[in-house]
Scaffold this motif. Structure first.
Motif, mmCIF file in Angstrom:
data_model
loop_
_atom_site.group_PDB
_atom_site.id
_atom_site.type_symbol
_atom_site.label_atom_id
_atom_site.label_comp_id
_atom_site.label_asym_id
_atom_site.label_seq_id
_atom_site.Cartn_x
_atom_site.Cartn_y
_atom_site.Cartn_z
ATOM 1 N N PRO A 99 1.130 -1.024 0.086
ATOM 2 C CA PRO A 99 -0.149 0.324 -0.394
ATOM 3 C C PRO A 99 1.063 1.790 0.194
ATOM 4 O O PRO A 99 0.142 2.215 -0.879
ATOM 5 C CB PRO A 99 -0.917 -0.312 1.384
ATOM 6 N N LYS A 152 0.201 3.934 -2.768
ATOM 7 C CA LYS A 152 0.528 5.564 -1.831
ATOM 8 C C LYS A 152 1.148 6.163 -3.353
ATOM 9 O O LYS A 152 1.556 7.515 -3.924
ATOM 10 C CB LYS A 152 0.310 5.683 -0.968
ATOM 11 N N ASN A 158 -0.249 6.696 -6.324
ATOM 12 C CA ASN A 158 -1.290 7.799 -5.634
ATOM 13 C C ASN A 158 -2.119 6.697 -5.630
ATOM 14 O O ASN A 158 -3.547 7.475 -5.389
ATOM 15 C CB ASN A 158 -1.838 8.790 -6.425
ATOM 16 N N ASP A 159 -2.513 5.547 -5.093
ATOM 17 C CA ASP A 159 -3.705 5.229 -4.648
ATOM 18 C C ASP A 159 -3.324 3.627 -3.480
ATOM 19 O O ASP A 159 -3.182 3.088 -3.949
ATOM 20 C CB ASP A 159 -3.613 4.263 -6.045
ATOM 21 N N ALA A 160 -3.520 3.940 -2.408
ATOM 22 C CA ALA A 160 -2.903 2.648 -1.482
ATOM 23 C C ALA A 160 -3.952 2.085 -1.127
ATOM 24 O O ALA A 160 -4.039 1.154 -1.150
ATOM 25 C CB ALA A 160 -2.290 3.454 0.086
ATOM 26 N N GLU A 161 -5.252 2.376 -1.550
ATOM 27 C CA GLU A 161 -6.211 1.418 -1.182
ATOM 28 C C GLU A 161 -6.622 0.406 -2.143
ATOM 29 O O GLU A 161 -7.127 -0.324 -2.270
ATOM 30 C CB GLU A 161 -7.629 1.909 -1.525
#
Length: 245
Positions: free
Chosen positions: A186, A190, A194-197
């Motif tokens: 994650p 991020k 730009n997207d840990a989810e």
């Protein structure tokens, strides 16, 4: 879990919602997908795919279906092996992934037929392909049993299915693998995408996927014979192989 519920990572969601949720993940990660694959696997995903290509025995003139083909790594390899007399289809249920893959192949001078296709309802005739492959896509499918039956349907008698997918890692490595998956992935998602989810979901989806023996049994239940698998990287990934007789 009721018939109307399925898993999305570690969460339970309505079956009708899962496809859209998975689509959102891959729309989000499509542009950074290959960069993240290299980072997450230390480049090993290329070795796993190379092994898959070399073990398949695709020959000139063969018809090959690449399901959940994403950015086109396997389709490229199949096309080189099937040659000008062959037929290789790049398919994916996600339009963003399919566009990235198609454009990448076009940039390399490879013009292949592409299809925005749901693996559970393949738009191809019975007994058509010599080989069907799915790499890192089966675990995202809502009804894996239905998808496997569709793969069986479109294969010619004597045809082969190859499933390259994350699997159950060698037990002594599990604590380190869990730490890496749920902490490092994650963070990388991020920082790079730009997207840990989405990368949290990907880590969870790997844990929810059937292990080696369970997937082998599922393939047999779908009609495949002579089913076997080969563990790669201590079971981080497994390549399952089955035949239509």
């Amino acid at each position: 879990m009721s018939d109307q519920q399925t898993h999305f990572g570690f969460k339970n969601v309505a079956e009708s919602e899962k496809a859209q949720k998975v689509a959102e993940v891959f729309h989000s990660v499509a542009q950074k997908y290959d960069v993240m694959n290299d980072l997450m696997s230390g480049g090993m995903h290329r070795v796993w795919k190379h092994f898959t290509l070399n073990t398949a025995g695709v020959k000139p003139g063969d018809k090959v279906l690449d399901i959940a083909g994403g950015t086109g790594d396997l389709s490229r390899g199949w096309a080189r092996r099937a040659g000008k007399t062959g037929e290789v289809w790049l398919t994916d249920i996600n339009s963003s992934m399919l566009t990235v893959g198609r454009d990448r192949l076009l940039d390399e001078g490879l013009v292949l037929p592409v299809s925005l296709a749901d693996a559970e309802k393949l738009p191809f005739p019975d007994n058509y392909f010599n080989l069907v492959s799915v790499a890192f896509g089966l675990r995202n499918m809502t009804h894996k049993d239905a998808a496997l039956k569709e793969m069986y349907r479109v294969l010619k008698p004597g045809g082969k299915l190859l499933v390259l997918e994350f699997s159950k890692v060698w037990k002594p490595l599990s604590p380190f693998y869990d730490l890496y998956s749920f902490k490092a992935l994650p963070i990388m998602g991020k920082l790079v995408a730009n997207d840990a989810e989405s990368y949290q979901y990907l880590a969870e989806s790997i844990r929810m996927h059937p292990d080696q023996e369970t997937l082998k049994a599922m393939m047999q239940d779908a009609g495949f014979g002579k089913v076997d698998y080969h563990n790669l990287s201590a079971g981080v990934v497994a390549l399952h192989k089955g035949y239509k007789f």
